[in-house]
Write an enzyme that holds these catalytic residues in place. Structure first.
Site, short mmCIF file in Angstrom:
data_model
loop_
_atom_site.label_atom_id
_atom_site.label_comp_id
_atom_site.label_asym_id
_atom_site.label_seq_id
_atom_site.Cartn_x
_atom_site.Cartn_y
_atom_site.Cartn_z
CB SER A 248 -0.96 0.01 1.19
OG SER A 248 -0.25 0.02 2.41
CE LYS A 293 -2.77 1.44 5.25
NZ LYS A 293 -2.34 0.93 3.94
#
Length: 355
Positions: A248, A293
């Site tokens: 990611s 996140k």
């Protein structure tokens, strides 16, 4: 009342001792791809500007998870379900039953390495840099005909005299054979290719290798290799960030490389964080743990968060206060969004919505 109190104490003790098959995800640390970590620049490029000194940030974000051996108890699970900043998921979501913890960690490490390579390719292409690609032997399977004949990193130029231009060409040419027939590979051995690349030269010396095919479970002819792609870059790029896994970080690595190899400053001094996988063409893909996140990014001080478009609805459904979610689908689009942020044209930003 005494009996009820004793019962409550007993239940709490049981909850503290009773293991449940769950794991926990929480916001992890963020890392500025323009800055340093543990005394080293995260991005080290042979034609680079060094670590950031302008105050701008392009932070990659992470998710912390409980270890594979950690036994969560019932009280911890209930607390995690009630907590806003944590997510409790089935243990098998993070650690599948058909894989060992070492296999999961190895996969995460491999995905992280691949994300770095894809980020380099996408960034250099965004900048118009010339990149040479090669079809290589990616994996040689144990106890298969190719073992000892072909090696990981060998550059495959031809199969049975036919030129190889993409990894899928290798499988197509091999499966034209019947099991038991021979396949001839024209290769540049991995060590020769690596030596030439180190000297910034093109390896030319070829070697012919013949391998006898065998029958796969589905009846196809195979030799036991997986083809891949390797790239020769016009400059040296090293990414120094350990103890992080998964794919990611690709988008933020690519943006960091673009920043360091461009004139000026992509961020305009702003604190920008983000996430997203990236492929060699610069396409940004979705990731897991988006809410964790965005929380981690805002806690670190981010004002803007570059969000893969497939994650936008989930991110917008629980957006931290003060964080602008910017929808991105390509590296080119992300660079354009940074330009809008830098120039103060935030009204034109493609922002995430709940639907």
């Amino acid at each position: 009342m005494l009996a009820s109190l004793l019962m409550l104490i007993a239940l709490l003790c049981a909850g503290a001792l009773l293991p449940v098959p769950y794991a926990e995800m929480s916001p992890g640390p963020t890392y500025n791809t323009l800055g340093s970590h543990k005394g080293e620049c995260v991005l080290q490029i042979s034609e680079h500007k060094g670590c950031a000194t302008t105050g701008g940030h392009l932070n990659m974000t992470t998710v912390q998870v409980t270890g594979s051996e950690y036994k969560m108890n019932l009280i911890e699970a209930v607390y995690g379900w009630l907590a806003h900043d944590d997510v409790v998921v089935p243990h098998s979501t993070l650690y599948p039953d058909d894989k060992t913890p070492d296999e999961v960690n190895q996969e995460n490490a491999e995905e992280f390495t691949q994300s770095q390579e894809s980020a380099k390719v996408a960034a250099l292409r965004q900048l118009g840099k010339r990149i040479t690609s090669h079809v290589i032997v990616g994996v040689v399977q144990r106890d298969k005909p190719a073992q000892g004949r072909l090696h990981a990193g060998d550059v495959i130029k031809e199969v049975d005299g036919s030129a190889v231009r993409a990894p899928e060409d290798v499988a197509k040419l091999i499966t034209k054979h019947k099991p038991g027939e021979k396949v001839t590979f024209s290769i540049i051995p991995a060590k020769d290719a690596a030596a030439a690349e180190k000297k910034n030269q093109e390896a030319t010396a070829r070697k012919s290798v013949t391998v006898t095919t065998e029958k796969a479970e589905d009846g196809r002819a195979i030799v036991g290799i997986q083809a891949g792609v390797d790239y020769t870059f016009p400059l040296k790029i090293d990414i120094k960030l350990a103890d992080v896994g998964g794919p990611s970080a690709g988008l933020m690595f690519a943006l960091g490389i673009v920043d360091k190899l461009s004139t000026g400053d992509l961020t305009g001094g702003k604190f920008i964080a983000g996430t997203g996988t990236i492929d060699e063409k610069g396409t940004v893909g979705p990731i897991g743990g988006i809410q964790m996140k965005t929380i981690g990014a805002r806690d670190a001080g981010a004002e803007y968060f570059l969000t893969p478009q497939e994650n936008c609805a989930a991110a917008a459904s629980d957006k931290p206060d003060g964080l602008t979610l910017v929808k991105v689908h390509t590296l080119k689009g992300a660079v354009k969004a940074l330009k809008q942020i830098r120039e103060g044209d935030t009204a034109a930003l493609p922002k995430c919505t709940k639907s």
